[in-house]
Design an enzyme around this catalytic site. Structure first.
Site, PDB file in Angstrom:
ATOM      1  N   ASP A  10      46.138  43.007  40.236  1.00 58.93           N
ATOM      2  CA  ASP A  10      47.459  42.739  40.784  1.00 58.93           C
ATOM      3  C   ASP A  10      48.491  42.536  39.661  1.00 58.93           C
ATOM      4  OD1 ASP A  10      48.981  41.971  43.235  1.00 58.93           O
ATOM      5  OD2 ASP A  10      49.199  40.074  42.171  1.00 58.93           O
TER       6      ASP A  10
ATOM      7  N   GLU B 202      30.164  46.486  29.845  1.00 58.30           N
ATOM      8  CA  GLU B 202      28.822  45.903  29.736  1.00 58.30           C
ATOM      9  C   GLU B 202      27.994  46.218  30.988  1.00 58.30           C
ATOM     10  OE1 GLU B 202      29.302  41.682  29.178  1.00 58.30           O
ATOM     11  OE2 GLU B 202      30.687  41.998  27.517  1.00 58.30           O
TER      12      GLU B 202
END
Ligand code: GLC
Length: 543
Positions: free
Chosen positions: A211, A261
């Site tokens: 956002d 990751e």
């Protein structure tokens, strides 16, 4: 150094070409009978999404929140609001979506927290100058008694962007007073969000919609904004003290490193920035995607659609990215309604000011059918806002007393805000909330929602729902992952292009029927008339 990856014909990642369905959870389906949507309701309607054929869902904020701004005021980022469910239920939902091959994108709100967040409560309980205040942007005021705000910045929802605390200091809120801006220069703020990302990644979330991705960094010298130039309306990018500052890219890179990751995860930016600056957000070590709101702002003319499509594809390709396409979301007037307004009417103002009799609903609905065959044909990912597959219109007639969007209060009742696109979804043809739940919904639905409900449209080959289902299935089968698009010239009022090996998309945006070239009809937005393509209609042809 970031490098531009080679462009290949095929887009290989799911998020590069998927259809993403946006769920405004409060208004999607109510499973516990409290008049507000929730995870139980969403889980019970997963088959609707599966039969639509979408690749992913993006869920508007579901976190603990006082809902002053529909959940974009987060009080606890690691918990689901009890009105919507629980973290366990979110995990069940993610698993059930995955079983159907649907990925789940969560909404993350880093620019501000709710004023109910424990950090803000600590900040305002602590005296001026204490470290607890440093996580937010809190400053003494100007003038002899500090009675003037630190700058003249305005809040997006109207009024000043600074609110005074009882002890005399001021806190910054670029949105509502209930949404204090975080201080992104603070290492704890940075560490906290990386940890929040991990929390949800560990629970199986496939991606994040970030956002106000262009808002976190502020010019902490707080210069007044003396120009009325809007960020997006200026010809060239402008140096703005709280939007699109260079510092956000360092934050983007830190998040991207966290996502890297994990396998196969993505993040998409809600960044309302100048077209020249958007590619910066899409560098290889930053966002995977950014929303492209240009089509949403476009007027219904072949020329503007052609221009925007070509420009968006070129801009994405230049940085090795793919484009996104959006016609509606929870912040704007639904496109079926926008397309029923005369071209010179400004739809943001029209909701409050009218003239409401200028709306031609039938025309808007007809164009919305054609628009579906445009956005679902374009290379890149297409975002579908809940209810657009039912052809829903903006509910602009909501009575004043039910309005919930902070814009209504903050503007002194001069702007109605965004409630009209957030009215709960009709699932059944009748009942107290057209199948949304068992009681009256949090915003009232108009009678037209009965015939527009999912049940009324299911199995009807002429319905909007069937059109979306057919288009998404054809897209997948024929060209979804193929990057190729070539514009065709079939006249000034005709948008026409080829996709992949053998599909031609033709949209008649003029006022007279047009002849079609040779080809087998795959899909049309409305029936052809004597072999001709009527005005405001679209076809997909093969061969
Ligand atoms: C984004 C959201 C909008 C929200 C605002 C503040 O623009 O889409 O709904 O009000 O951010 O968080």
């Amino acid at each position: 150094m970031s490098t531009t990856p080679a462009i290949t014909e095929q887009m290989t990642e799911w998020w590069q070409h998927g259809v993403v369905y946006q769920v405004y959870i409060r208004s999607f389906a109510d499973g516990n009978g409290d008049g507000q949507g929730d995870l139980a309701g969403l889980r019970s309607r997963l088959d609707h999404l599966a039969s639509l054929g979408v690749d992913a869902v993006w869920i508007n904020p579901w976190y603990v929140s006082p809902l002053k701004d529909g959940g974009y005021d987060v009080a606890d980022y690691r918990n689901i609001d009890p009105r919507f469910g629980s973290v366990e239920e979110a995990e069940q939902f993610i698993a059930e979506a995955h079983e159907r091959g649907i990925r789940v994108i969560a909404d993350l709100v880093p620019n501000h927290t709710s004023s109910d967040h424990v950090w803000f409560q600590e900040a305002i309980a602590a005296p001026p100058g204490s470290p607890a205040r440093d996580r937010y942007v809190i400053r003494p005021g100007k003038g002899p008694d500090g009675a003037e705000p630190p700058s003249n910045w305005e809040a997006v929802f109207g009024g000043p962007a600074w609110e005074r605390l009882p002890d005399g200091e001021w806190y910054l809120h670029i949105f509502d007073t209930s949404q204090p801006d975080l201080n992104w220069e603070h290492p704890e703020v940075r560490a906290e969000f990386e940890s929040i990302f991990r929390f949800w990644l560990d629970r199986g979330i496939d991606g994040f919609r970030v956002d106000v991705a262009h808002g976190m960094i502020k010019d902490l010298t707080f210069p007044d904004i003396d120009s009325k130039t809007e960020l997006l309306e200026s010809e060239h990018p402008i140096d703005h003290p709280h939007w699109d500052r260079d510092g956000v890219h360092e934050i983007n890179r830190a998040w991207r490193a966290v996502l890297n990751e994990y396998e196969n995860r993505m993040m998409v930016a809600e960044a309302w920035v100048h077209a020249e600056r958007l590619p910066l957000y899409l560098r290889e070590d930053e966002y995977h995607q950014s929303f492209n709101f240009d089509l949403l702002e476009a007027k219904w003319t072949a020329d503007s659609f052609r221009r925007i499509i070509s420009r968006s594809l070129d801009a994405a390709e230049a940085v090795g990215a793919t484009s996104t396409w959006v016609l509606s979301n929870h912040d704007v007037v639904r496109h079926a309604t926008r397309y029923g307004l005369p071209l010179d009417v400004k739809w943001r103002k029209w909701v409050t000011d009218g003239p409401h009799d200028a709306l031609d609903e039938a025309l808007g609905s007809r164009r919305a059918r054609a628009a579906a065959l445009i956005t679902l044909a374009l290379p890149g990912s297409t975002y579908v806002y809940q209810g657009e597959e039912l052809g829903l219109h903006e509910v602009w007639e909501l009575p004043d007393e039910v309005l919930d969007d902070p814009t209504w209060e903050r503007s002194g009742h001069t702007e109605r805000g965004r409630d009209g696109c957030r009215v709960p979804i009709p699932w059944e043809t009748d009942g107290p909330s057209f199948g949304f739940g068992t009681t009256a919904p949090w915003l009232p639905q108009p009678d037209t929602f009965g015939p527009n409900s999912a049940a009324a449209q299911a199995g009807d080959p002429d319905s909007m729902l069937s059109l979306y289902q057919a288009a998404i299935a054809l897209r997948k089968g024929r060209f979804a992952a193929d990057r190729r698009l070539a514009m065709l010239d079939l006249g000034a009022d005709v948008l026409a292009f080829t996709r992949g090996d053998d599909v031609t998309v033709i949209v008649n945006m003029g006022s007279e029927p047009i002849e079609l070239p040779e080809g087998r009809l795959l899909l049309s937005s409305i029936p052809l008339e004597g072999g001709m393509l009527p005005s405001d209609a679209a076809v997909w042809l093969a061969g």
